[in-house]
Scaffold this motif. Structure first.
Motif, PDB file in Angstrom:
ATOM      1  N   ALA A  48       0.764  -1.056   0.134  1.00 42.97           N
ATOM      2  CA  ALA A  48       0.124   0.064  -0.182  1.00 42.97           C
ATOM      3  C   ALA A  48       0.667   1.217   0.015  1.00 42.97           C
ATOM      4  CB  ALA A  48      -0.872  -0.057   1.335  1.00 42.97           C
ATOM      5  N   LEU A  49       1.755   1.327   0.902  1.00 42.36           N
ATOM      6  CA  LEU A  49       2.663   2.312   0.811  1.00 42.36           C
ATOM      7  C   LEU A  49       3.475   2.597  -0.458  1.00 42.36           C
ATOM      8  CD1 LEU A  49       4.238   4.556   2.311  1.00 42.36           C
ATOM      9  CD2 LEU A  49       6.026   2.956   3.233  1.00 42.36           C
ATOM     10  N   LEU A  50       4.322   1.660  -1.252  1.00 42.62           N
ATOM     11  CA  LEU A  50       4.724   1.670  -2.351  1.00 42.62           C
ATOM     12  C   LEU A  50       3.781   2.314  -3.449  1.00 42.62           C
ATOM     13  CD1 LEU A  50       6.887  -1.612  -2.380  1.00 42.62           C
ATOM     14  CD2 LEU A  50       7.586   0.827  -1.631  1.00 42.62           C
ATOM     15  N   ALA A  51       2.588   1.607  -3.423  1.00 51.39           N
ATOM     16  CA  ALA A  51       1.544   2.179  -4.339  1.00 51.39           C
ATOM     17  C   ALA A  51       1.271   3.672  -4.362  1.00 51.39           C
ATOM     18  CB  ALA A  51       0.394   1.414  -4.107  1.00 51.39           C
ATOM     19  N   ARG A  52       1.320   4.248  -3.075  1.00 54.76           N
ATOM     20  CA  ARG A  52       1.040   5.363  -2.896  1.00 54.76           C
ATOM     21  C   ARG A  52       2.168   6.385  -3.203  1.00 54.76           C
ATOM     22  NH1 ARG A  52      -3.646   4.688   1.794  1.00 54.76           N
ATOM     23  NH2 ARG A  52      -4.051   2.672   1.128  1.00 54.76           N
ATOM     24  N   GLN A  53       3.323   5.896  -2.826  1.00 54.68           N
ATOM     25  CA  GLN A  53       4.721   6.231  -3.151  1.00 54.68           C
ATOM     26  C   GLN A  53       5.234   6.452  -4.598  1.00 54.68           C
ATOM     27  OE1 GLN A  53       6.873   8.173  -0.796  1.00 54.68           O
ATOM     28  NE2 GLN A  53       4.664   8.491   0.124  1.00 54.68           N
ATOM     29  N   MET A  54       4.452   5.721  -5.379  1.00 53.10           N
ATOM     30  CA  MET A  54       4.700   5.800  -6.687  1.00 53.10           C
ATOM     31  C   MET A  54       5.961   4.921  -7.015  1.00 53.10           C
ATOM     32  SD  MET A  54       3.606   9.629  -7.867  1.00 53.10           S
ATOM     33  CE  MET A  54       4.508  10.482  -6.624  1.00 53.10           C
ATOM     34  N   LEU A  55       6.086   3.671  -6.076  1.00 52.77           N
ATOM     35  CA  LEU A  55       7.242   3.209  -6.188  1.00 52.77           C
ATOM     36  C   LEU A  55       7.109   1.557  -6.534  1.00 52.77           C
ATOM     37  CD1 LEU A  55       9.206   4.386  -3.183  1.00 52.77           C
ATOM     38  CD2 LEU A  55       9.991   4.688  -5.362  1.00 52.77           C
ATOM     39  N   LEU A  56       5.840   1.466  -6.938  1.00 55.47           N
ATOM     40  CA  LEU A  56       5.451   0.397  -7.622  1.00 55.47           C
ATOM     41  C   LEU A  56       5.441   0.180  -9.063  1.00 55.47           C
ATOM     42  CD1 LEU A  56       2.385  -1.499  -5.500  1.00 55.47           C
ATOM     43  CD2 LEU A  56       4.734  -2.567  -5.802  1.00 55.47           C
ATOM     44  N   GLU A  57       5.025   1.311  -9.480  1.00 57.54           N
ATOM     45  CA  GLU A  57       5.451   1.547 -10.960  1.00 57.54           C
ATOM     46  C   GLU A  57       5.576   3.208 -11.153  1.00 57.54           C
ATOM     47  OE1 GLU A  57       2.251   0.501 -13.526  1.00 57.54           O
ATOM     48  OE2 GLU A  57       0.861   0.904 -11.960  1.00 57.54           O
ATOM     49  N   ARG A  58       6.415   3.504 -11.949  1.00 62.27           N
ATOM     50  CA  ARG A  58       6.436   4.799 -12.328  1.00 62.27           C
ATOM     51  C   ARG A  58       5.252   5.609 -12.979  1.00 62.27           C
ATOM     52  NH1 ARG A  58      11.981   2.996 -12.890  1.00 62.27           N
ATOM     53  NH2 ARG A  58      13.547   4.354 -11.814  1.00 62.27           N
ATOM     54  N   ARG A  59       4.917   6.630 -12.361  1.00 66.13           N
ATOM     55  CA  ARG A  59       3.731   7.397 -12.977  1.00 66.13           C
ATOM     56  C   ARG A  59       4.046   8.267 -13.919  1.00 66.13           C
ATOM     57  NH1 ARG A  59       0.095   8.162  -8.690  1.00 66.13           N
ATOM     58  NH2 ARG A  59      -0.097   6.182  -7.352  1.00 66.13           N
ATOM     59  N   ALA A  60       3.213   8.585 -14.952  1.00 64.43           N
ATOM     60  CA  ALA A  60       3.190   9.569 -15.815  1.00 64.43           C
ATOM     61  C   ALA A  60       2.552  10.776 -15.407  1.00 64.43           C
ATOM     62  CB  ALA A  60       2.727   9.120 -17.307  1.00 64.43           C
ATOM     63  N   MET A  61       3.225  11.676 -14.653  1.00 68.41           N
ATOM     64  CA  MET A  61       2.708  12.777 -13.909  1.00 68.41           C
ATOM     65  C   MET A  61       3.772  13.790 -13.962  1.00 68.41           C
ATOM     66  SD  MET A  61       1.980  12.845  -9.788  1.00 68.41           S
ATOM     67  CE  MET A  61       0.654  11.551  -9.800  1.00 68.41           C
TER      68      MET A  61
END
Length: 368
Positions: free
Chosen positions: A18-31
Motif C-alpha cells: 500500500a505504501l509503495l503504491a501511494r509513493q509511486m514506487l510500485l510503478e513509475r507514474r506519468a505525472m
C-alpha cells in the motif's frame, strides 16, 4: 483510541505494498513533477539533490531540469515545514503547510525562552524581515547585520530565532541540480508576492498524508508532521475513513478510495535517496525497513542514508562517487541479493547514472 477487535488485520507485507503504491514506487507514474511533489505533500530536502533522485525513481520520463525550472519560476520552493525540516513543496502548498506546522517552531522557541529574555524579539524579526526582503542573504550576512543593530546580543541566537519566526525560502541557485551557491534566504511573502493559494486545514493535512503514506495510525501521522494531539482530528475524520489494525493491534486509518494492492504484487528494485520521507513518515517503520537495518541508515548526527529496495523493503545502502570523468554507483547490501534482483539493480543503477551524470565518460556499478 481503542482498537476495534473486529477491524481487518493488515499484515506487514500488505502495508508495504500500500505504501509503495501511494509513493509511486510500485510503478513509475506519468505525472508532472509539480503534481508529484503535491501528492507526496512535499519532499524532505535537507540536502539539495535528494528530491531529484526521489522523483526519478517515481516518475516516468522525469528530467532533472524539471525541478530547477519549477524553482526558478517560483512554482516550487524549499522551506521549513513538517518536523521543522527543510522540504521542497509547491507554491500552492507553501503558506498552508508553513502555517499548520507553526506549533513545531513555537515549541523550539520555547526551549530557549530563558536565553531570549530581555530581547525584543518582535523588533529583531521585523528588522530581519526588512533585511531579507531587501535582498536574499546568507545566515552569516544576516548575523553581521543584526550585530550592527544589537551588538551586545548573541547574533547566532538571534538568527536562530529569526529562522523559526519567519517563513524563509532558500532561493535558487541553491537547490538546482548541478548549480552551486551559498544558501540564501528571503521571506515567503517576498518570494511569492500576491500568489493566491488554497487554504488547508489540519483535517485536510491528515487526509493528504493518508493518501501518500496510509494506512496509518495517529502516531504515524504525528511522526511525519511533527505535530501532536492529532487523535481528536483522526476521531473527527473516522466516519469517512476505513479502519484496520496491524499485526500488533494498532489502529490504522485509511482513505476508502486509496490503493491497497495484493501483498504478493511484485515490487521492482528502486533507489531511494537520502532523507526521503519514505523512511521518515511512520512511528512504526516495519512496513519498509527492519529495526536492525534502520540503525544502520539513521546516523547519530541526523543523516538519513540513501537506500535501495528489493522486493519492496530496504535491502542496503548506495552512493554515487564522481571523479576524473567517471561516475560510479556503489551498493552496500545488508544481506546477499538474489541474482535476478542483482541484475535489475545493475540496470537501474546504470539508468540513474546516465540520467544524473550524462557528462561522465564512464558509468560503473560496484557491489560491496
Amino acid at each position: 483510541m481503542t482498537t476495534d477487535p473486529q477491524a481487518p488485520v493488515m499484515e506487514k507485507r500488505a502495508l508495504n505494498r500500500a505504501l509503495l503504491a501511494r509513493q509511486m514506487l510500485l510503478e513509475r507514474r506519468a505525472m508532472p513533477a509539480l503534481d508529484a511533489i503535491e501528492h507526496l505533500v512535499g519532499m524532505q530536502s535537507q540536502a539539495p539533490n535528494p528530491p531529484y533522485i526521489g522523483l526519478w525513481s517515481r516518475l516516468a520520463d522525469f528530467a532533472f531540469d524539471e525541478i530547477g525550472a519549477l524553482m526558478t519560476d517560483r512554482r516550487a520552493l524549499r522551506i521549513v515545514v513538517m518536523r521543522g525540516t527543510l522540504h521542497l513543496v509547491s507554491a500552492r502548498d507553501a503558506r498552508a503547510l508553513r502555517s499548520l506546522t507553526r506549533p513545531i517552531r513555537d515549541g523550539h522557541l520555547k526551549t530557549r525562552a530563558t536565553d531570549l529574555e530581555g530581547i525584543d524579539l518582535d523588533a529583531v524579526v521585523a528588522e530581519a524581515r526588512r533585511l531579507l526582503e531587501d535582498e536574499p542573504r546568507t545566515d552569516k550576512e544576516l548575523r553581521a547585520l543584526l550585530t550592527e543593530r544589537w551588538p551586545d546580543a548573541d547574533a547566532a541566537l538571534l538568527t536562530w530565532a529569526v529562522r523559526l519566526s519567519l517563513p524563509l525560502v532558500q532561493v535558487p541557485p541553491r537547490g538546482i541540480w548541478g548549480a552551486s551557491g551559498m544558501a540564501r534566504h528571503t521571506t515567503l511573502d517576498a518570494w511569492l508576492g500576491e500568489f493566491a493559494a488554497p487554504e488547508l486545514s489540519v483535517d485536510d493535512l491528515v487526509l493528504r498524508y493518508l493518501g501518500a503514506f496510509g494506512p496509518a495510525s495517529v502516531q504515524d501521522v504525528q511522526q511525519w508532521s511533527g505535530l501532536t494531539r492529532l487523535g481528536d482530528v483522526m476521531e473527527r475524520l473516522s466516519p469517512k475513513l476505513l479502519v484496520f489494525q496491524d499485526e500488533n493491534g494498532r489502529t490504522l486509518y485509511d482513505l476508502p478510495e486509496a490503493p491497497r494492492p495484493d501483498p504478493d504484487v511484485p515490487a521492482p528494485v528502486r533507489f531511494v535517496p537520502d532523507f526521503d520521507n519514505l523512511l521518515l513518515s511512520h512511528a512504526d517503520r516495519a512496513r519498509i525497513i527492519t529495526e536492525e537495518h534502520r540503525k544502520r541508515i539513521f546516523t547519530v548526527n541526523g543523516i538519513i542514508r540513501a537506500t535501495f529496495l528489493v522486493d519492496g523493503f530496504v535491502h542496503g545502502m548506495w552512493k554515487i562517487e564522481k571523479k576524473r570523468g567517471e561516475a560510479t554507483l556503489h551498493l552496500a547490501p545488508f544481506t546477499p541479493v538474489p541474482a535476478q534482483a542483482r541484475t535489475a539493480l545493475e540496470e537501474e543503477a546504470l539508468r540513474l547514472l546516465t540520467t544524473a551524470h550524462p557528462e561522465a565518460g564512464t558509468h560503473r556499478v560496484i557491489f560491496a
